[in-house]
Design a protein around this motif. Structure first.
Motif, short mmCIF file in Angstrom:
data_model
loop_
_atom_site.label_atom_id
_atom_site.label_comp_id
_atom_site.label_asym_id
_atom_site.label_seq_id
_atom_site.Cartn_x
_atom_site.Cartn_y
_atom_site.Cartn_z
N ASP A 403 0.84 -1.20 0.00
CA ASP A 403 0.00 0.00 0.00
C ASP A 403 0.89 1.26 0.00
OD1 ASP A 403 -1.83 2.03 0.50
OD2 ASP A 403 -3.14 0.64 1.62
N ARG A 404 0.42 2.25 -0.74
CA ARG A 404 1.21 3.48 -0.89
C ARG A 404 1.60 4.09 0.46
NH1 ARG A 404 2.50 6.87 -4.85
NH2 ARG A 404 1.48 5.50 -6.33
N GLN A 405 0.70 4.00 1.44
CA GLN A 405 0.98 4.65 2.73
C GLN A 405 2.12 3.96 3.49
OE1 GLN A 405 -2.19 4.30 5.57
NE2 GLN A 405 -2.87 2.33 4.75
N HIS A 406 2.50 2.76 3.05
CA HIS A 406 3.58 2.05 3.74
C HIS A 406 4.89 2.13 2.99
CE1 HIS A 406 0.58 0.62 6.43
NE2 HIS A 406 -0.05 -0.12 5.52
N HIS A 407 4.94 2.89 1.89
CA HIS A 407 6.13 2.89 1.05
C HIS A 407 7.39 3.34 1.76
CE1 HIS A 407 4.12 2.67 -3.20
NE2 HIS A 407 3.83 1.61 -2.41
N GLU A 408 7.26 4.22 2.74
CA GLU A 408 8.45 4.65 3.48
C GLU A 408 8.66 3.78 4.72
OE1 GLU A 408 11.23 6.60 3.16
OE2 GLU A 408 10.48 6.40 1.10
N GLN A 409 7.55 3.42 5.32
CA GLN A 409 7.56 2.66 6.57
C GLN A 409 8.38 1.37 6.46
OE1 GLN A 409 3.57 1.84 7.77
NE2 GLN A 409 4.22 0.68 9.59
N GLN A 415 10.19 -2.86 11.17
CA GLN A 415 8.84 -2.57 10.68
C GLN A 415 8.35 -3.76 9.87
OE1 GLN A 415 6.60 -0.25 11.19
NE2 GLN A 415 7.96 0.83 12.64
N GLU A 449 1.88 -1.33 -6.07
CA GLU A 449 0.43 -1.19 -5.98
C GLU A 449 -0.10 -2.49 -5.39
OE1 GLU A 449 -2.86 -0.06 -9.16
OE2 GLU A 449 -0.84 0.62 -9.74
#
Lengths: 503, 197
Positions: A403-409, A415, A449
């Motif tokens: 998911d895009r929101q986890h791309h940095e995480q 993590q 994606e």
């Protein structure tokens, strides 16, 4: 004006002084010339008028008694005036009375008097003055003043001014090239120091000390002070890092020891009490052993992570084709089991540490195999393309995606996005990868994606900075800090070659 | 009777001068003798008026600051109304100009310029004895007028009216004559340097 902005400061200062000097001089000369011309014309008119009036005064009797000879005698005195070309006295009725013409001057005398006053033409000045006597106008006197002689003097003056101007500019050039030194030299010295620091990362370099108590002296002092601060911080940081790494290394080692004891003694307990234990207790022991094992893996990864922290940077050309081929060999079973297809394009040679780059590929290919979608056959593609001064090496899969929101995480330590039961792992892999790539002056990013797959991109510089490994690990930091022997080579001439493909 | 003689003399004079003028005239213009005579006297009348501008009388010669400069004509004179027309409304050094015509020298007392025509040549001695030592500008066309003690003598040179100035005499009687007038007129007695030129 771009060339002006790019002009070296020394030339620019000289130019500045020259332009200022010549502008001021030109304006002064122009003002002087204008004043001179106006003054010259004014003086010419004044002189001619006075002369005409004196002559007029002396022609009173001649005009009164109609004696042209006497008037001629008066006008003959004009021979002493080199600038008077022509003169004529008119009677009150406008008839010509007597004339004077200087030898060597051409031009015709006016037949009738024009209005009183003066008129300038290109080469001469005409003056008409009334002759009045006892309150009555008895005639008119005309004088023609030749201005060429005076114009010649003005020309000589202009040439002199030009010579003085050029001389002054030459002097200004010499003076300015000397006078600008106290300003330009310290700036140039600062620029040289800054370049040395930037290129060699040598914070021990100092700009030459200035005795001047002005802004330049302050600037140099401030610059040197900043360099000292940076050097101190760099030293502190290096020391702290070394301590931390030492601590982590020792701690990891010391943590392994108790774990080994837990595992060993659990094994002994299981072996000796094996038949008497209930299945429930056997399961408990298995859990304990599994936990201890997991702890051990975790500690090993931590150790690996701290090892990558070492600033030991001795980069060599690394044949990525070879690295990938070796990594794929270790995954041979998993690939076979998952019925995965792995495609590898030709990969370049980059500067780096072979073992560390191998860890990166190990992790990324491992992830690609691990996070597979249930409904389709895994396809993994490894390829490289040139982007300016960099290589972009992509590892693409058709797995579950992120998911895009986890791309940095995902690049942070510990993590995890999924439960341990779903996908095994301790959350260290991508953090280690990113750290390694950053140490290689590159970047690691992800495009993904959910449900479609992920693409990890390694950006590595194509220009190689190869350094020989330090002889003694203890002196590694200082050796790198003063790495003057940094060699550079481009990878342009090294075409990517295709590694042996595995399916 | 006397008037008739004068008139006939005048006609004679006019004719002789007219012929001489016509011979010397340059360029020769077809003019009648009357016109020529009239032109000569026109010039002389203008000269008389102009002399006033170049001569300074002592203050004692004027009754007051407003007193006019007076031109006296002794006996017969050839100007008619010409001179009157020239001086009409003119002022020299702030003074008006007046003309007094008289037959006796007594009647001309107080005049600043006295003119004696050629017709009255015989009265030269009478005139000069009356005004010769006074600050009076004596002017005449009579021959040897300057030699006799007159100040200005009209002459005819190359058909043009010219004049002699007796500067020494003028100075002796208290008349200041402008150097410009001297440069235009001929000096009497002629200076040696003047001859050499």
């Amino acid at each position: 004006m771009n060339w002006l902005a790019n002009l070296p400061i020394r030339r620019r200062l000289t130019l500045l002084i020259l332009v200022t000097c010549s502008t001021v001089l030109l304006i002064a000369c122009a003002a002087l010339a204008v004043f001179e011309i106006l003054d010259f014309r004014h003086a010419a008119v004044r002189d001619a008028t006075v002369l005409a009036d004196i002559l007029a005064e002396n022609t009173h009797a001649a005009l009164s008694f109609d004696d042209a000879n006497a008037a001629r005698k008066v006008l003959r005195s004009l021979q002493a005036e080199p600038n008077v070309a022509l003169a004529r006295v008119f009677k009150a009725n406008g008839d010509a009375f007597t004339d004077f013409a200087d030898t060597g001057h051409s031009g015709s005398l006016p037949l009738t008097p024009a209005a009183d006053g003066h008129r300038f033409s290109t080469d001469w000045l005409d003056v008409y003055r009334p002759i009045t006597f006892q309150g009555a106008r008895i005639g008119t006197i005309f004088l023609r003043i030749d201005l060429r002689g005076m114009y010649e003097r003005l020309t000589v003056f202009a040439i002199m001014a030009l010579v003085v101007l050029l001389g002054s500019m030459a002097l200004a050039l010499v003076l300015s090239s000397r006078l600008q030194r106290p300003i330009s030299e310290p700036i140039l010295a600062l620029a040289r120091t800054a370049r040395a620091v930037a290129e060699q990362r040598d914070y021990t370099v100092r700009a030459p000390k200035l005795e001047a108590a002005n802004e330049l002296g302050m600037l140099t002092d401030a610059f040197n002070h900043m360099l000292a601060q940076i050097a101190k911080h760099a030293d502190d940081l290096a020391a702290t890092n070394a301590e931390l790494e030492q601590f982590a290394y020792i701690a990891s080692h010391d943590l392994k020891e108790p774990l080994r004891m837990v595992t060993q003694y659990m094994g002994i307990v299981e072996r000796q009490l094996g038949p008497t234990l209930t299945p429930k207790h056997q399961r408990f022991i298995a859990y304990a052993v599994e936990g201890a094992m997991r702890m051990q893996t975790l500690i090993n990864d931590l150790l690996a992570f701290t090892r990558t922290s070492h600033l030991q940077e001795h980069h060599q050309p690394v044949e990525l084709n070879q690295v990938v081929t070796e990594v794929l060999t270790t995954f041979q079973d998993s690939i076979h089991q998952a019925k995965a297809t792995v495609q590898t394009g030709p990969l370049p040679v980059v500067a780096g540490e072979r073992t560390k780059l191998a860890i990166v590929f190990q992790n990324l290919i491992g992830n690609a195999l691990k996070f597979q979608a249930q409904d389709r056959q895994p396809v993994i593609d490894i390829s490289a393309e040139r982007a300016g001064d960099d290589w972009n090496i992509s590892i693409t899969d058709n797995g579950i995606g992120i998911d895009r929101q986890h791309h940095e995480q995902i690049f942070a330590v510990f993590q995890r996005l999924h439960g341990r039961d779903e996908y095994p792992g301790n959350g260290m892999g991508l953090a280690i990868c990113r750290k390694i790539i950053e140490q290689h002056h590159g970047a690691l990013t992800v495009e993904s994606e959910v449900g479609r797959g992920s693409r990890f991109v390694l950006r590595l510089p194509a220009v190689m900075r190869v350094s020989p490994p330090p002889a003694d690990p203890e002196t590694a930091i200082t050796a790198i800090a003063s790495a003057s022997a940094t060699a550079t080579a481009t990878a342009d001439s090294v075409p990517p070659t295709r590694p042996g493909s595995l399916a | 009777m006397r008037g008739w003689i004068r008139r006939s003399l005048l006609v004679l004079m006019v004719m002789t001068i007219g012929i001489s003028q016509a011979v010397a005239a340059d360029p020769p213009t077809p003019t009648t003798p009357e016109e020529l005579v009239s032109k000569e006297y026109q010039v002389k009348a203008a000269f008389l008026f102009n002399f006033l501008k170049f001569v300074e009388w002592p203050d004692s010669a004027f009754a007051d600051a407003d007193a006019p400069i007076t031109i006296g004509m002794l006996g017969a004179e050839p100007f008619g109304s010409m001179l009157d027309r020239i001086i009409a409304g003119e002022r020299i050094q702030g003074r008006r100009i007046a003309i007094r015509r008289a037959d006796t020298t007594e009647a001309l007392t107080g005049c600043h310029l006295v003119f004696l025509s050629k017709f009255e040549a015989r009265r030269t001695a009478e005139l000069l004895s009356a005004f010769g030592s006074e600050p009076v500008l004596t002017v005449s066309g009579v021959d040897d007028f300057c030699a006799a003690g007159g100040i200005i003598q009209f002459t005819i040179e190359a058909g043009k009216v010219r004049f002699l100035v007796n500067a020494t005499r003028a100075q002796a009687i208290g008349l200041k004559i402008s150097s410009q007038l001297l440069s235009v007129g001929k000096q009497f007695p002629p200076a040696k340097s003047e001859n050499r030129r």
